[in-house]
Structure formats: C-alpha cells, structure tokens
Design a protein around this motif. Structure first.
Motif, PDB file in Angstrom:
ATOM      1  N   UNK A  68       0.840  -1.208   0.000  1.00 38.83           N
ATOM      2  CA  UNK A  68       0.000   0.000   0.000  1.00 38.83           C
ATOM      3  C   UNK A  68       0.872   1.254   0.000  1.00 38.83           C
ATOM      4  N   UNK A  69       1.946   1.242   0.748  1.00 38.04           N
ATOM      5  CA  UNK A  69       2.851   2.397   0.799  1.00 38.04           C
ATOM      6  C   UNK A  69       3.492   2.652  -0.564  1.00 38.04           C
ATOM      7  N   UNK A  89      -5.801  13.208   1.706  1.00 41.94           N
ATOM      8  CA  UNK A  89      -6.201  11.949   1.082  1.00 41.94           C
ATOM      9  C   UNK A  89      -5.085  10.919   1.205  1.00 41.94           C
ATOM     10  N   UNK A  90      -3.816  11.352   1.113  1.00 38.00           N
ATOM     11  CA  UNK A  90      -2.671  10.444   1.287  1.00 38.00           C
ATOM     12  C   UNK A  90      -2.703   9.830   2.684  1.00 38.00           C
ATOM     13  N   UNK A  91      -2.912  10.660   3.696  1.00 39.44           N
ATOM     14  CA  UNK A  91      -2.985  10.170   5.075  1.00 39.44           C
ATOM     15  C   UNK A  91      -4.140   9.186   5.222  1.00 39.44           C
ATOM     16  N   UNK A  92      -5.268   9.503   4.617  1.00 40.35           N
ATOM     17  CA  UNK A  92      -6.424   8.612   4.675  1.00 40.35           C
ATOM     18  C   UNK A  92      -6.123   7.274   4.007  1.00 40.35           C
ATOM     19  N   UNK A  93      -5.494   7.313   2.828  1.00 44.54           N
ATOM     20  CA  UNK A  93      -5.181   6.074   2.101  1.00 44.54           C
ATOM     21  C   UNK A  93      -4.181   5.215   2.875  1.00 44.54           C
ATOM     22  N   UNK A  94      -3.216   5.852   3.535  1.00 48.65           N
ATOM     23  CA  UNK A  94      -2.215   5.088   4.279  1.00 48.65           C
ATOM     24  C   UNK A  94      -2.807   4.462   5.545  1.00 48.65           C
ATOM     25  N   UNK A  95      -3.818   5.099   6.118  1.00 44.41           N
ATOM     26  CA  UNK A  95      -4.360   4.621   7.384  1.00 44.41           C
ATOM     27  C   UNK A  95      -5.601   3.774   7.282  1.00 44.41           C
ATOM     28  N   UNK A  97      -8.134   0.903   4.848  1.00 42.61           N
ATOM     29  CA  UNK A  97      -8.181  -0.114   3.790  1.00 42.61           C
ATOM     30  C   UNK A  97      -9.196   0.289   2.729  1.00 42.61           C
ATOM     31  N   UNK A  98      -8.875   1.335   1.971  1.00 32.79           N
ATOM     32  CA  UNK A  98      -9.746   1.770   0.875  1.00 32.79           C
ATOM     33  C   UNK A  98      -9.160   1.270  -0.436  1.00 32.79           C
ATOM     34  N   UNK A  99      -9.997   1.154  -1.444  1.00 34.23           N
ATOM     35  CA  UNK A  99      -9.533   0.753  -2.769  1.00 34.23           C
ATOM     36  C   UNK A  99      -8.768   1.929  -3.368  1.00 34.23           C
ATOM     37  N   UNK A 100      -7.542   1.677  -3.777  1.00 37.82           N
ATOM     38  CA  UNK A 100      -6.693   2.730  -4.321  1.00 37.82           C
ATOM     39  C   UNK A 100      -6.869   2.831  -5.826  1.00 37.82           C
ATOM     40  N   UNK A 101      -6.871   4.052  -6.354  1.00 34.59           N
ATOM     41  CA  UNK A 101      -6.943   4.194  -7.808  1.00 34.59           C
ATOM     42  C   UNK A 101      -5.671   3.679  -8.469  1.00 34.59           C
ATOM     43  N   UNK A 102      -5.790   3.347  -9.729  1.00 37.56           N
ATOM     44  CA  UNK A 102      -4.628   2.877 -10.488  1.00 37.56           C
ATOM     45  C   UNK A 102      -3.633   4.027 -10.625  1.00 37.56           C
TER      46      UNK A 102
END
Length: 140
Positions: A68-69, A89-95, A97-102
């Motif tokens: 994920x990182x 949004x970066x902090x949210x994505x790192x913390x 388990x959301x689906x990450x965009x390509x």
C-alpha cells in the motif's frame, strides 16, 4: 515557487525512498538505467512491487502495508499534478483499507543511458568537463 502538489510529489519520493531503503538521487540498478521512481513504476506495472523492498523477508508480517505504501507513493509522484492526491487523502489512504486508484506514470521518470547518449553524438571524442574557478577576496 512550490505548490501543494509539488509537496505531495516530494512526500511520494520520500515514501518510496523509505520503503526501498535507497535514495532517488544516484540510484542505479544492474538490469536497467531507470531512476528510483522508474524502478518502482516498472515493478508496479509488472505486478512485482514487493521486489522494490530491499530486504522484504523482514516485512512479511506487514506485506499489505508495504505494498500500500508503494502504491500511495506512486500516486503521489504521478506526472500530472491534477492526478496527485491531496495530503489529507494520502494520510487517509495510508491509514485505511480503501480501494486505491490505479497509478499513472510518474513525473521525472527518467532512463539514464549514457552509452547511447555518447554514441548518438556521432563522435568518439570525450565529452567536455565542466570546471569551476573560485576567487577568494582578502582584505588588506
């Protein structure tokens, strides 16, 4: 002049440097001439992101976080600033388990090939060497 999106880019480079244990500046690999961002991008496209981590045997309990990182780091260094996420949004994505965009191709994705650059000049003469002269002023 720096912008919010250039700060996100810098954070992405830092994140990829931390995960890989290598610096972007001066990075080299025996199989290609990409910089660190190019190396991460190439492995990501081939589905081999785990190889980006220097000693991934020690992170076996944290594989999903490491992957994920790398993914978030690549999202931060995308070529178009509009494609880069905000820091919140970066902090949210790192913390979470959301689906990450390509991720898209990173900016400053370079391939250094000095041999081809020298041979394409058409001459066998060595390149010029930049020299610097320093003058020191002394009071009387």
């Amino acid at each position: 002049m720096f912008s919010v999106k250039s700060d996100v880019f810098s954070f992405g480079v830092l994140l990829l440097e931390i995960v890989s244990g290598k610096r972007n500046r001066g990075f080299s690999h025996r199989d290609h001439h990409h910089n660190l961002l190019g190396h991460a991008w190439m492995l990501y496209k081939e589905g081999r992101s785990l190889e980006f981590v220097g000693d991934y045997l020690g992170v076996s309990g944290y594989l999903s976080e490491v992957l994920r990182s790398i993914h978030v780091g690549l999202l931060c260094v995308q070529q178009c600033p509009e494609d880069r996420p905000s820091m919140s949004w970066v902090v949210f994505m790192l913390g979470n388990e959301v689906v990450l965009p390509q991720a898209k191709q990173p900016g400053f994705f370079t391939e250094r090939d000095l041999f081809i650059a020298e041979s394409s000049s058409g001459t066998n003469a060595p390149g010029s060497i930049n020299q610097m002269t320093m003058t020191l002023m002394e009071a009387r």
